[in-house]
Design a protein around this motif. Structure first.
Motif, PDB file in Angstrom:
ATOM      1  N   VAL A 119      -1.142 -22.206   3.768  1.00 40.54           N
ATOM      2  CA  VAL A 119      -2.092 -21.886   4.839  1.00 40.54           C
ATOM      3  C   VAL A 119      -2.114 -20.375   5.047  1.00 40.54           C
ATOM      4  CG1 VAL A 119      -2.664 -22.178   7.272  1.00 40.54           C
ATOM      5  CG2 VAL A 119      -1.682 -24.088   6.009  1.00 40.54           C
ATOM      6  N   ASP A 120      -3.306 -19.819   5.132  1.00 43.66           N
ATOM      7  CA  ASP A 120      -3.486 -18.378   5.342  1.00 43.66           C
ATOM      8  C   ASP A 120      -4.087 -18.157   6.728  1.00 43.66           C
ATOM      9  OD1 ASP A 120      -3.990 -15.628   5.141  1.00 43.66           O
ATOM     10  OD2 ASP A 120      -5.934 -15.982   4.180  1.00 43.66           O
ATOM     11  N   ILE A 121      -3.274 -17.661   7.649  1.00 47.64           N
ATOM     12  CA  ILE A 121      -3.775 -17.404   9.010  1.00 47.64           C
ATOM     13  C   ILE A 121      -3.305 -16.044   9.500  1.00 47.64           C
ATOM     14  CG2 ILE A 121      -3.964 -19.824   9.702  1.00 47.64           C
ATOM     15  CD1 ILE A 121      -1.111 -17.924  11.190  1.00 47.64           C
ATOM     16  N   ARG A 122      -4.005 -15.542  10.517  1.00 45.91           N
ATOM     17  CA  ARG A 122      -3.545 -14.369  11.268  1.00 45.91           C
ATOM     18  C   ARG A 122      -2.991 -14.911  12.582  1.00 45.91           C
ATOM     19  NH1 ARG A 122      -6.080  -9.453  13.152  1.00 45.91           N
ATOM     20  NH2 ARG A 122      -4.456  -7.897  13.495  1.00 45.91           N
TER      21      ARG A 122
ATOM     22  N   GLU B  20      -3.296 -25.765   9.984  1.00 47.60           N
ATOM     23  CA  GLU B  20      -4.086 -26.008   8.778  1.00 47.60           C
ATOM     24  C   GLU B  20      -5.571 -25.859   9.067  1.00 47.60           C
ATOM     25  OE1 GLU B  20      -4.418 -29.466   5.302  1.00 47.60           O
ATOM     26  OE2 GLU B  20      -2.964 -29.667   6.944  1.00 47.60           O
ATOM     27  N   ALA B  21      -5.996 -26.285  10.261  1.00 46.22           N
ATOM     28  CA  ALA B  21      -7.408 -26.166  10.642  1.00 46.22           C
ATOM     29  C   ALA B  21      -7.833 -24.708  10.765  1.00 46.22           C
ATOM     30  CB  ALA B  21      -7.658 -26.891  11.957  1.00 46.22           C
ATOM     31  N   ALA B  22      -6.874 -23.825  11.063  1.00 49.32           N
ATOM     32  CA  ALA B  22      -7.180 -22.393  11.225  1.00 49.32           C
ATOM     33  C   ALA B  22      -7.146 -21.639   9.906  1.00 49.32           C
ATOM     34  CB  ALA B  22      -6.190 -21.764  12.193  1.00 49.32           C
ATOM     35  N   ASN B  23      -6.965 -22.321   8.786  1.00 45.34           N
ATOM     36  CA  ASN B  23      -6.837 -21.668   7.483  1.00 45.34           C
ATOM     37  C   ASN B  23      -7.967 -20.667   7.245  1.00 45.34           C
ATOM     38  OD1 ASN B  23      -5.730 -21.160   4.947  1.00 45.34           O
ATOM     39  ND2 ASN B  23      -6.926 -22.768   3.963  1.00 45.34           N
ATOM     40  N   GLY B  24      -7.584 -19.454   6.920  1.00 43.11           N
ATOM     41  CA  GLY B  24      -8.556 -18.386   6.691  1.00 43.11           C
ATOM     42  C   GLY B  24      -8.907 -17.611   7.939  1.00 43.11           C
ATOM     43  N   GLY B  25      -8.548 -18.174   9.109  1.00 40.68           N
ATOM     44  CA  GLY B  25      -8.914 -17.546  10.373  1.00 40.68           C
ATOM     45  C   GLY B  25      -7.715 -17.100  11.182  1.00 40.68           C
ATOM     46  N   THR B  26      -7.794 -17.340  12.502  1.00 40.03           N
ATOM     47  CA  THR B  26      -6.773 -16.876  13.439  1.00 40.03           C
ATOM     48  C   THR B  26      -6.187 -18.063  14.190  1.00 40.03           C
ATOM     49  OG1 THR B  26      -7.920 -14.763  13.752  1.00 40.03           O
ATOM     50  CG2 THR B  26      -6.318 -15.389  15.423  1.00 40.03           C
ATOM     51  N   LEU B  27      -4.861 -18.106  14.269  1.00 43.91           N
ATOM     52  CA  LEU B  27      -4.166 -19.114  15.069  1.00 43.91           C
ATOM     53  C   LEU B  27      -3.587 -18.419  16.293  1.00 43.91           C
ATOM     54  CD1 LEU B  27      -3.070 -22.021  15.401  1.00 43.91           C
ATOM     55  CD2 LEU B  27      -1.027 -21.277  14.139  1.00 43.91           C
TER      56      LEU B  27
ATOM     57  N   ARG C 153     -11.669 -11.750   9.608  1.00 47.21           N
ATOM     58  CA  ARG C 153     -11.621 -13.209   9.651  1.00 47.21           C
ATOM     59  C   ARG C 153     -12.640 -13.787  10.634  1.00 47.21           C
ATOM     60  NH1 ARG C 153      -6.588 -15.350   7.680  1.00 47.21           N
ATOM     61  NH2 ARG C 153      -5.233 -13.679   6.900  1.00 47.21           N
ATOM     62  N   ARG C 154     -13.540 -12.960  11.141  1.00 48.96           N
ATOM     63  CA  ARG C 154     -14.430 -13.380  12.223  1.00 48.96           C
ATOM     64  C   ARG C 154     -15.300 -14.584  11.877  1.00 48.96           C
ATOM     65  NH1 ARG C 154     -16.730  -8.671  10.169  1.00 48.96           N
ATOM     66  NH2 ARG C 154     -15.467  -7.430  11.578  1.00 48.96           N
ATOM     67  N   THR C 155     -15.586 -14.788  10.586  1.00 55.23           N
ATOM     68  CA  THR C 155     -16.434 -15.921  10.195  1.00 55.23           C
ATOM     69  C   THR C 155     -15.626 -17.206  10.004  1.00 55.23           C
ATOM     70  OG1 THR C 155     -16.249 -15.335   7.843  1.00 55.23           O
ATOM     71  CG2 THR C 155     -18.096 -14.395   9.087  1.00 55.23           C
ATOM     72  N   LYS C 156     -14.330 -17.106  10.109  1.00 55.36           N
ATOM     73  CA  LYS C 156     -13.445 -18.252   9.944  1.00 55.36           C
ATOM     74  C   LYS C 156     -13.003 -18.757  11.332  1.00 55.36           C
ATOM     75  CE  LYS C 156     -13.497 -18.005   5.448  1.00 55.36           C
ATOM     76  NZ  LYS C 156     -14.101 -19.076   4.615  1.00 55.36           N
ATOM     77  N   PRO C 157     -12.296 -19.900  11.378  1.00 53.80           N
ATOM     78  CA  PRO C 157     -11.970 -20.498  12.682  1.00 53.80           C
ATOM     79  C   PRO C 157     -11.024 -19.656  13.537  1.00 53.80           C
ATOM     80  CG  PRO C 157     -11.691 -22.095  10.893  1.00 53.80           C
ATOM     81  CD  PRO C 157     -11.878 -20.757  10.249  1.00 53.80           C
ATOM     82  N   PHE C 158     -11.244 -19.739  14.840  1.00 56.12           N
ATOM     83  CA  PHE C 158     -10.276 -19.269  15.830  1.00 56.12           C
ATOM     84  C   PHE C 158      -9.749 -20.518  16.521  1.00 56.12           C
ATOM     85  CE2 PHE C 158      -8.372 -16.347  18.871  1.00 56.12           C
ATOM     86  CZ  PHE C 158      -8.252 -17.112  20.006  1.00 56.12           C
TER      87      PHE C 158
ATOM     88  N   VAL D 101      -6.212  -2.220  15.717  1.00 57.82           N
ATOM     89  CA  VAL D 101      -5.337  -3.205  15.076  1.00 57.82           C
ATOM     90  C   VAL D 101      -6.075  -4.408  14.512  1.00 57.82           C
ATOM     91  CG1 VAL D 101      -3.461  -2.525  16.610  1.00 57.82           C
ATOM     92  CG2 VAL D 101      -4.855  -4.513  17.214  1.00 57.82           C
ATOM     93  N   ALA D 102      -7.293  -4.677  14.984  1.00 57.00           N
ATOM     94  CA  ALA D 102      -8.013  -5.885  14.558  1.00 57.00           C
ATOM     95  C   ALA D 102      -8.218  -5.973  13.051  1.00 57.00           C
ATOM     96  CB  ALA D 102      -9.351  -5.992  15.296  1.00 57.00           C
ATOM     97  N   PRO D 103      -8.600  -4.877  12.369  1.00 57.16           N
ATOM     98  CA  PRO D 103      -8.841  -4.992  10.919  1.00 57.16           C
ATOM     99  C   PRO D 103      -7.581  -5.261  10.094  1.00 57.16           C
ATOM    100  CG  PRO D 103      -9.947  -3.058  11.853  1.00 57.16           C
ATOM    101  CD  PRO D 103      -8.984  -3.549  12.870  1.00 57.16           C
ATOM    102  N   SER D 104      -6.405  -5.069  10.662  1.00 58.90           N
ATOM    103  CA  SER D 104      -5.171  -5.298   9.918  1.00 58.90           C
ATOM    104  C   SER D 104      -4.851  -6.789   9.886  1.00 58.90           C
ATOM    105  CB  SER D 104      -4.008  -4.540  10.566  1.00 58.90           C
ATOM    106  OG  SER D 104      -3.616  -5.171  11.773  1.00 58.90           O
ATOM    107  N   GLN D 105      -3.780  -7.130   9.170  1.00 60.34           N
ATOM    108  CA  GLN D 105      -3.312  -8.514   9.133  1.00 60.34           C
ATOM    109  C   GLN D 105      -2.062  -8.694   9.989  1.00 60.34           C
ATOM    110  OE1 GLN D 105      -5.155 -10.888   7.550  1.00 60.34           O
ATOM    111  NE2 GLN D 105      -6.549  -9.178   7.225  1.00 60.34           N
ATOM    112  N   ALA D 106      -1.691  -7.672  10.756  1.00 60.51           N
ATOM    113  CA  ALA D 106      -0.447  -7.694  11.522  1.00 60.51           C
ATOM    114  C   ALA D 106      -0.470  -8.773  12.600  1.00 60.51           C
ATOM    115  CB  ALA D 106      -0.208  -6.331  12.165  1.00 60.51           C
TER     116      ALA D 106
END
Length: 353
Positions: free
Chosen positions: A168-171, A125-132, A83-88, A53-58
Motif C-alpha cells: 500500500v502506498d499512502i501519505r 488499503e482504500a487510501a492506496n495512492g492517496g492520503t490516510l 496525491r490530490r486526485t487520489k483518495p483522502f 510541505v504538501a508537495p513532499s512525501q513526509a
C-alpha cells in the motif's frame, strides 16, 4: 467524517473563489485557501508552511486543541499535494474499540472472526495512492501501534486473518490534542512510532490566538451554516464585540454551534446582544489577586506562571506555549533556564518503585 471536520470552515466548490459575496464590503482582505477562511497572520504562517510541505512525501503530525480543525488542515495538505486526485481517507482512532479498529484500518478476510461473513477492504488499503488521516492518534492502543509502525516501515499490511502481505502506498497524516512525547514517557505511546509520524509538525492555533478571524467566521457560519432556516442574518456591532472578546474554549466547533443557535433562535434579521447566550454576555471573571511582592523577582514570577501553565495543560508543552502566547522554542529555552527541562523531556523515564 471526524468531529474536527465540523469544527472548521468548509467551502463548497462553487464558492471556492478569492472573495465571497458576503465579504465584498470588508475593509480587510479575507483569504480563502480552498477550505480554510482566515485573515490572521498566525493562520497565514501556518498556510505557508502547508504550501511548503504538501508537495513532499513526509509524514505530518498536526497538533492542536479539540475543535481547531485538524482534519481540515490535513485535507488542505492533501489538496496541495501530488496525491490530490487520489483518495483522502480519515479515521478517528478514539471512536472504535481495539478489535474493530484493526479491522477498519487493515481490513479482514472472510471467516477471520465471528461475524466476518465477507472480506473487508481496510481504510489503509482504500487510501492506496492517496492520503490516510489518523485522527486522535494518541488514543491508538499499543498493539495497533506496533502494526501501524510495521506498515509505515514496510509499506505493507496484513488483513485480519490474512497471511499474504498487501503493498500500500499512502501519505500518512496524524493528529492529536495530546502531547505525544509525554505519552511516550508514560509508556502509552511507542517512541519509535512517535519519531516515524512527526517528520513535520503543524500546530493548529486555538481560536483565542486568531481573534481577527472571528468576525469573518461568524459571517460565514450565518450565511453558509448547516441550517437553511434564517440564513443571511446580520449581527449588531456590540454583540460582535462580545463574541470576539469571548475566549472560545471549544474553538471553532463551539463558535459554529453558537452561530447556528443564533441563526435559529434570535428574533429579527439582526442578532442583538440580548440574543447571545448568557455565558458569552456574562463570562465568569476570575479574580486575579495579583499584588506586588518585593521578595519575588520577575524571574521567579515568570517561572511559576509557566510551570502553572504546563500543569494546567497536563504537561502538554505545545498547548502551554499556545496558551502563553509564546513559541514552543521559547518555552523550551525557558525550561532550560529554570533547570526544569529534564522533567518534561521525552527521554525522561518515570521512576520505578
Amino acid at each position: 467524517m471526524s468531529n474536527d471536520s465540523s469544527a472548521t470552515t468548509v467551502l463548497p466548490s462553487s464558492q471556492n473563489q478569492t472573495q465571497m459575496s458576503w465579504n465584498q464590503n470588508q475593509t480587510q482582505k479575507v483569504i480563502e485557501n480552498r477550505s480554510i477562511i482566515y485573515k490572521s497572520d498566525v493562520m497565514g504562517q501556518m498556510m505557508k508552511m502547508i504550501d511548503r510541505v504538501a508537495p513532499s512525501q513526509a509524514n505530518i503530525l498536526v497538533l492542536g486543541e479539540s475543535g481547531t480543525g485538524k482534519e481540515l488542515i490535513a485535507r488542505a495538505v492533501h489538496e496541495k499535494s501530488n496525491r490530490r486526485t487520489k483518495p483522502f481517507v480519515a479515521i478517528n482512532c478514539g471512536a472504535l474499540r481495539e478489535t474493530l479498529l484493526e479491522s477498519e484500518l487493515f481490513g479482514h478476510e472472510k471467516g477471520s472472526f465471528t461475524g466476518a461473513y465477507n472480506k473487508k477492504i481496510g481504510l489503509a488499503e482504500a487510501a492506496n495512492g492517496g492520503t490516510l488521516f489518523l485522527d486522535e492518534i494518541g488514543e491508538l492502543p499499543l498493539a495497533i501501534q506496533a502494526k501501524l509502525l510495521r506498515f509505515i516501515q514496510e509499506g505493507e499490511i496484513f488483513r485480519v486473518g490474512g497471511k499474504e502481505p498487501i503493498k500500500v502506498d499512502i501519505r500518512l497524516i496524524c493528529a492529536t490534542n495530546r502531547e505525544l512525547d509525554q505519552e511516550v514517557v508514560r509508556g502509552n505511546f511507542r517512541e519509535d512510532l512517535f519519531y516515524r509520524i512527526n517528520t513535520i509538525v503543524v500546530a493548529a492555533p486555538p481560536l483565542r490566538r486568531r481573534k481577527e478571524d472571528i468576525p469573518v467566521l461568524i459571517q460565514y457560519f450565518l450565511s453558509q451554516g448547516h441550517s437553511y432556516l434564517n440564513r443571511g442574518k446580520t449581527i449588531d456591532e456590540e454583540a460582535l464585540k462580545l463574541l470576539v472578546k469571548y475566549e472560545w474554549p471549544g474553538n471553532i466547533r463551539e463558535l459554529q454551534n453558537v452561530c447556528e443557535r443564533l441563526q435559529i433562535l434570535s428574533e429579527g434579521h439582526m442578532i442583538m446582544t440580548n440574543d447571545l447566550p448568557d455565558f458569552i454576555r456574562n463570562p465568569e471573571v476570575k479574580e486575579e489577586g495579583l499584588e506586588f511582592d518585593p521578595s519575588m523577582p520577575l524571574y521567579e514570577l515568570e517561572k511559576r506562571y509557566i510551570i502553572k501553565a504546563l500543569a494546567h495543560y497536563g504537561g502538554n508543552k505545545t498547548q502551554a506555549a499556545q496558551g502563553l502566547g509564546i513559541t514552543i522554542k521559547t518555552l523550551y529555552n525557558k525550561l532550560h533556564e529554570y533547570g526544569e527541562f529534564e522533567k518534561y523531556a521525552v527521554h525522561t523515564k518515570p521512576a520505578k518503585d
